[in-house]
Enzyme design. Structure first.
Site, PDB file in Angstrom:
ATOM      1  N   LYS A  97       0.789  -1.237   0.248  1.00 34.85           N
ATOM      2  CA  LYS A  97      -0.405  -0.153  -0.150  1.00 34.85           C
ATOM      3  C   LYS A  97       0.602   1.545  -0.577  1.00 34.85           C
ATOM      4  O   LYS A  97       0.639   2.304   0.752  1.00 34.85           O
ATOM      5  CB  LYS A  97      -0.557   0.329   1.001  1.00 34.85           C
TER       6      LYS A  97
HETATM    7  O1  LIG Z   1      -9.206  -2.199   2.150  1.00 40.73           O
HETATM    8  C1  LIG Z   1      -8.323  -3.097   2.135  1.00 40.73           C
HETATM    9  C2  LIG Z   1      -7.020  -2.990   1.751  1.00 40.73           C
HETATM   10  C3  LIG Z   1      -6.536  -4.579   2.129  1.00 40.73           C
HETATM   11  N1  LIG Z   1      -6.991  -5.030   3.111  1.00 40.73           N
HETATM   12  C4  LIG Z   1      -5.741  -6.862   3.865  1.00 40.73           C
HETATM   13  O2  LIG Z   1      -6.335  -7.415   3.124  1.00 40.73           O
HETATM   14  C5  LIG Z   1      -5.810  -8.400   4.413  1.00 40.73           C
HETATM   15  C6  LIG Z   1      -7.642  -9.133   5.251  1.00 40.73           C
HETATM   16  O3  LIG Z   1      -6.997  -9.638   6.871  1.00 40.73           O
HETATM   17  P1  LIG Z   1      -7.890 -10.389   7.153  1.00 40.73           P
HETATM   18  O4  LIG Z   1      -7.786 -10.997   8.041  1.00 40.73           O
HETATM   19  O5  LIG Z   1      -9.161 -11.866   6.229  1.00 40.73           O
HETATM   20  O6  LIG Z   1      -9.824  -9.354   8.039  1.00 40.73           O
HETATM   21  C7  LIG Z   1      -5.349  -7.769   5.518  1.00 40.73           C
HETATM   22  O7  LIG Z   1      -3.843  -7.908   4.745  1.00 40.73           O
HETATM   23  C8  LIG Z   1      -5.810  -6.040   4.841  1.00 40.73           C
HETATM   24  O8  LIG Z   1      -4.129  -5.627   5.334  1.00 40.73           O
HETATM   25  C9  LIG Z   1      -8.252  -5.194   4.007  1.00 40.73           C
HETATM   26  O9  LIG Z   1      -8.490  -5.817   4.731  1.00 40.73           O
HETATM   27  N2  LIG Z   1      -9.073  -3.839   3.769  1.00 40.73           N
END
Ligand SMILES: O=c1ccn([C@@H]2O[C@H](COP(=O)(O)O)[C@@H](O)[C@H]2O)c(=O)[nH]1
Length: 289
Positions: A97
Site C-alpha cells: 500500500k
Molecule cells: O481495503 C482493504 C485493503 C487491504 N486489506 C488487507 O487485507 C487483509 C485482510 O485480512 P483479514 O484477516 O482477512 O481480515 C489484510 O492484510 C489487510 O491489510 C483489507 O483488509 N482491506
C-alpha cells in the site's frame, strides 16, 4: 502478460487468495518449539500452508506489516516466502500500500518489483495523487508486473474520505479514482480482457458493488474483507464476472482456522485447506445464475 496468467490460474483453481498475514500469535506452539528462529518459524508456517493449498489457490497475498513487525528476521521470512511462491509456480501480491512522491516511488518500485522483495503484483495507495502511481508504469510496460490500486477499501473508515463527493457531477471520490485508473489501464489490457492496473474493492460494502463491477469492466479486483471483517459469499460475488475478474482475499479466516479444532495445532495446514474449500463454496453459493 501477468494478468493473463492470473486469469488462467483463477480459471483452474478458483477465486480464493490466501492472505499470509503471519503474526507469531497465529502460529501453533508445536511449530514454534520445532524451529526457534523467527524467520524459520514464519517461513515454515507459510510454506506448509502454500504446499497444502497450491492446487486450489491462484495467488497468495503477503501483508508486509506482519513481517516488518519482526524486524530483519521477519523480512527474511517475507523474502523467502515470495521466492518459494515463485519456485512453486504460483503468483504473489506484496500488500505494501505505498503512495509517495515520484522520486520515492521509484525506489519502492525497485524494492518490490526488482529487489529482494520482488512480487508479481503490489498494492498502491493513490490518495496522495496520480503522480505517485506513474513511476510504477515502467514495470507494467514489461508486462510481467501488475498493480492493485486502492479504490474503495473494506474498513469502516472508508467512508471518511472515499465517500466524499467532488467534481461537477458530485460523484464519490473513489469513482474519480476509478475513472482515472480505467483510462490509464487501457494501455495494459491482456488477452483475457483485464488490465494490469487492477483495483482493491472491499467486500464489506455491497451497496454500489454492481455499479462498480459494471463501470470498470476491464479492471481485475482484489477483494478483501471476507470472513473476519464480516464479508460473506453473497457480498463478494457481485464483484466477480463469470467466476473470474477478481480474487477474494481472506487472511485470518484461513490461516488461523485450525484454532477451532482439537487437533488443530498438529494439522494447521489441513484446516487452512479446508477453510479455502469452504470459502470457495460459500462464494459460489452466493452466485446469481
Ligand atoms: O481495503 C482493504 C485493503 C487491504 N486489506 C488487507 O487485507 C487483509 C485482510 O485480512 P483479514 O484477516 O482477512 O481480515 C489484510 O492484510 C489487510 O491489510 C483489507 O483488509 N482491506
Amino acid at each position: 502478460m501477468i494478468i493473463d496468467r492470473l486469469y488462467e490460474e483463477v480459471e483452474k483453481k478458483g477465486i480464493v487468495c490466501v492472505g499470509l498475514d503471519t503474526h507469531l500469535d497465529y502460529i501453533p506452539k508445536k511449530l514454534k518449539d520445532e524451529y526457534q528462529d523467527v524467520d524459520r518459524i514464519m517461513f515454515e508456517f507459510n510454506k506448509r500452508i502454500i504446499d497444502n493449498t497450491l492446487d486450489i489457490v491462484p495467488i497468495y497475498k503477503l501483508q508486509i506489516a506482519y513481517y516488518e513487525a519482526y524486524g530483519i528476521k521477519g523480512l527474511m521470512a517475507y523474502k523467502r516466502t515470495l521466492e518459494y511462491i515463485k519456485s512453486a509456480g504460483s503468483l504473489s501480491i506484496g500488500d505494501i500500500k505505498r503512495g509517495d512522491i515520484s522520486s520515492t516511488a521509484e525506489m519502492y518500485g525497485k524494492a518490490h518489483f526488482e529487489g529482494d522483495f520482488e512480487a508479481d503484483f503490489i498494492t498502491l495507495n493513490p490518495y496522495m495523487g496520480f503522480d505517485t502511481i506513474t513511476p510504477y508504469l515502467k514495470y507494467l510496460e514489461r508486462r510481467d508486473k501488475g498493480i492493485f490500486v486502492l479504490l474503495r477499501t473494506s474498513n469502516p473508515g472508508a467512508k471518511d474520505i472515499q465517500y466524499l463527493k467532488a467534481g461537477p457531477q458530485s460523484n464519490y471520490i473513489y469513482y474519480h479514482i476509478g475513472d482515472r485508473l480505467k483510462e490509464l489501464g487501457q494501455n495494459y489490457i491482456g488477452s483475457c480482457g483485464y488490465s494490469l492496473i487492477g483495483a482493491v474493492v472491499g467486500g464489506t460494502h455491497i451497496d454500489e458493488g454492481e455499479e462498480i463491477r459494471n463501470k470498470y469492466k476491464n479492471m481485475f479486483f482484489l477483494i478483501p474483507g471476507y470472513g473476519r471483517q464480516g464479508g460473506k459469499g453473497k457480498d463478494v460475488v457481485i464483484y466477480l464476472n463469470k467466476r473470474n475478474g477478481g480474487i477474494v482475499n481472506s487472511s485470518r479466516g484461513i490461516i488461523t482456522s485450525y484454532k477451532k479444532y482439537e487437533d488443530g495445532d498438529k494439522n494447521f495446514e489441513k484446516y487452512a485447506r479446508l477453510a479455502v474449500l469452504d470459502m470457495r463454496e460459500d462464494i459460489l453459493n452466493g452466485e446469481r445464475i
